[in-house]
Write a protein that holds these residues in place. Structure first.
Motif, PDB file in Angstrom:
ATOM      1  N   SER A  35       0.843  -1.195   0.000  1.00 31.26           N
ATOM      2  CA  SER A  35       0.000   0.000   0.000  1.00 31.26           C
ATOM      3  C   SER A  35       0.877   1.242   0.000  1.00 31.26           C
ATOM      4  CB  SER A  35      -0.902  -0.010   1.237  1.00 31.26           C
ATOM      5  OG  SER A  35      -1.521   1.235   1.423  1.00 31.26           O
ATOM      6  N   THR A  36       0.806   2.045  -1.063  1.00 29.41           N
ATOM      7  CA  THR A  36       1.594   3.279  -1.084  1.00 29.41           C
ATOM      8  C   THR A  36       1.150   4.260   0.002  1.00 29.41           C
ATOM      9  OG1 THR A  36       0.217   4.185  -2.870  1.00 29.41           O
ATOM     10  CG2 THR A  36       2.267   3.096  -3.510  1.00 29.41           C
ATOM     11  N   SER A  42       0.247   8.991  -1.524  1.00 25.91           N
ATOM     12  CA  SER A  42      -1.143   8.715  -1.896  1.00 25.91           C
ATOM     13  C   SER A  42      -1.168   7.791  -3.111  1.00 25.91           C
ATOM     14  CB  SER A  42      -1.908  10.003  -2.181  1.00 25.91           C
ATOM     15  OG  SER A  42      -1.313  10.698  -3.257  1.00 25.91           O
ATOM     16  N   THR A  43      -0.220   7.984  -4.003  1.00 28.77           N
ATOM     17  CA  THR A  43      -0.054   7.136  -5.178  1.00 28.77           C
ATOM     18  C   THR A  43       1.317   7.391  -5.782  1.00 28.77           C
ATOM     19  OG1 THR A  43      -1.043   6.455  -7.290  1.00 28.77           O
ATOM     20  CG2 THR A  43      -1.073   8.801  -6.791  1.00 28.77           C
ATOM     21  N   HIS A  59      -4.683  -0.600  -7.529  1.00 25.72           N
ATOM     22  CA  HIS A  59      -5.177  -0.426  -6.159  1.00 25.72           C
ATOM     23  C   HIS A  59      -4.215  -1.034  -5.152  1.00 25.72           C
ATOM     24  CE1 HIS A  59      -8.943   0.945  -7.837  1.00 25.72           C
ATOM     25  NE2 HIS A  59      -9.094  -0.197  -8.491  1.00 25.72           N
ATOM     26  N   CYS A  60      -4.397  -0.684  -3.901  1.00 30.94           N
ATOM     27  CA  CYS A  60      -3.622  -1.294  -2.818  1.00 30.94           C
ATOM     28  C   CYS A  60      -3.936  -2.784  -2.746  1.00 30.94           C
ATOM     29  CB  CYS A  60      -3.975  -0.634  -1.481  1.00 30.94           C
ATOM     30  SG  CYS A  60      -3.518   1.110  -1.406  1.00 30.94           S
ATOM     31  N   ARG A  90      -3.112   5.965 -11.573  1.00 32.48           N
ATOM     32  CA  ARG A  90      -2.525   5.698 -10.271  1.00 32.48           C
ATOM     33  C   ARG A  90      -1.922   4.298 -10.215  1.00 32.48           C
ATOM     34  NH1 ARG A  90      -8.045   5.457  -9.707  1.00 32.48           N
ATOM     35  NH2 ARG A  90      -8.880   3.471  -9.021  1.00 32.48           N
ATOM     36  N   CYS A  92      -0.932   2.009  -6.821  1.00 33.50           N
ATOM     37  CA  CYS A  92      -0.986   2.057  -5.355  1.00 33.50           C
ATOM     38  C   CYS A  92      -0.354   0.865  -4.665  1.00 33.50           C
ATOM     39  CB  CYS A  92      -2.433   2.217  -4.897  1.00 33.50           C
ATOM     40  SG  CYS A  92      -3.152   3.797  -5.393  1.00 33.50           S
ATOM     41  N   SER A  93       0.154  -0.104  -5.431  1.00 31.73           N
ATOM     42  CA  SER A  93       0.917  -1.215  -4.851  1.00 31.73           C
ATOM     43  C   SER A  93       1.791  -1.811  -5.950  1.00 31.73           C
ATOM     44  CB  SER A  93      -0.005  -2.263  -4.229  1.00 31.73           C
ATOM     45  OG  SER A  93      -0.907  -2.809  -5.167  1.00 31.73           O
TER      46      SER A  93
END
Length: 196
Positions: A35-36, A42-43, A59-60, A90, A92-93
């Motif tokens: 998870s960023t 945030s991303t 996504h995370c 984005r 995010c992971s």
């Protein structure tokens, strides 16, 4: 039989920034980032792959659209998602692709789910399955015998990408829904090995 991969340390390095064009907050990773936001971002808006191959996710928790990140610079989101079916702004992971073995990769594809129907074996990149003689625009299941592969929705490695690895889950992908959380269709028309 599939080849199990080990994860030796020190083979992967990604540098990420929270702004495009390598600006803003910077951080280096050599292991998974689930998870960023949990790591102060945030991303991710830009990144550089210094060693190894990485899988990025929308996504995370390694969920959503997948991005295959090989050595080089990704100055903005278009650089990693520009050839996908839809643009994702984005990431995010992300995590290392531990099974990437470009020289010794082997994959079997099947026309139907659960390894049924017509089958083909690959050990090299294929920019167009139809040109190779695969009669269908879809694939039902995969068995990754060794290495890591990127399957793309359209010829020329375009459209949605699906990462298939020999060590996850034991190289067996019996159904479309096992290709990733964003997998909606069995349409696969090009396949290539992940570059390490």
């Amino acid at each position: 039989m599939t080849h199990r991969c080990k994860r030796p340390s020190g083979l992967w390095k990604i540098v990420v920034w929270d702004e495009p064009f390598f600006q803003g907050k910077k951080h280096e990773f050599t292991t998974d980032c689930y998870s960023t936001p949990e790591n102060g971002f945030s991303t991710v808006r830009s990144c550089r792959i210094e060693s190894g191959a990485w899988a990025g996710f929308e996504h995370c928790g390694f969920q959503g659209q997948q991005f295959i990140l090989e050595r080089g610079d990704y100055p903005c989101w278009e650089a990693w998602s520009g050839s996908n079916a839809y643009h994702v702004e984005r990431m995010c992971s992300f995590r290392p692709i531990t099974c990437a073995d470009h020289g010794r990769s082997r994959l079997m594809l099947f026309e139907q789910e659960n390894f049924q129907g017509k089958r083909a074996e690959m050990s090299d990149d294929c920019p167009s399955l139809p040109a190779l003689g695969w009669g269908s625009s879809t694939v039902g299941s995969f068995l990754v015998c060794s290495g890591a592969w990127v399957c793309s929705q359209y010829p020329g490695y375009r459209g949605f990408q699906y990462l298939l690895e020999s060590d996850s889950p034991a190289g067996e992908y019996k159904h479309v829904r096992e290709w990733g959380s964003h997998a909606q269709t069995g349409q696969v028309q090009s396949i290539r090995r992940v570059q390490q």
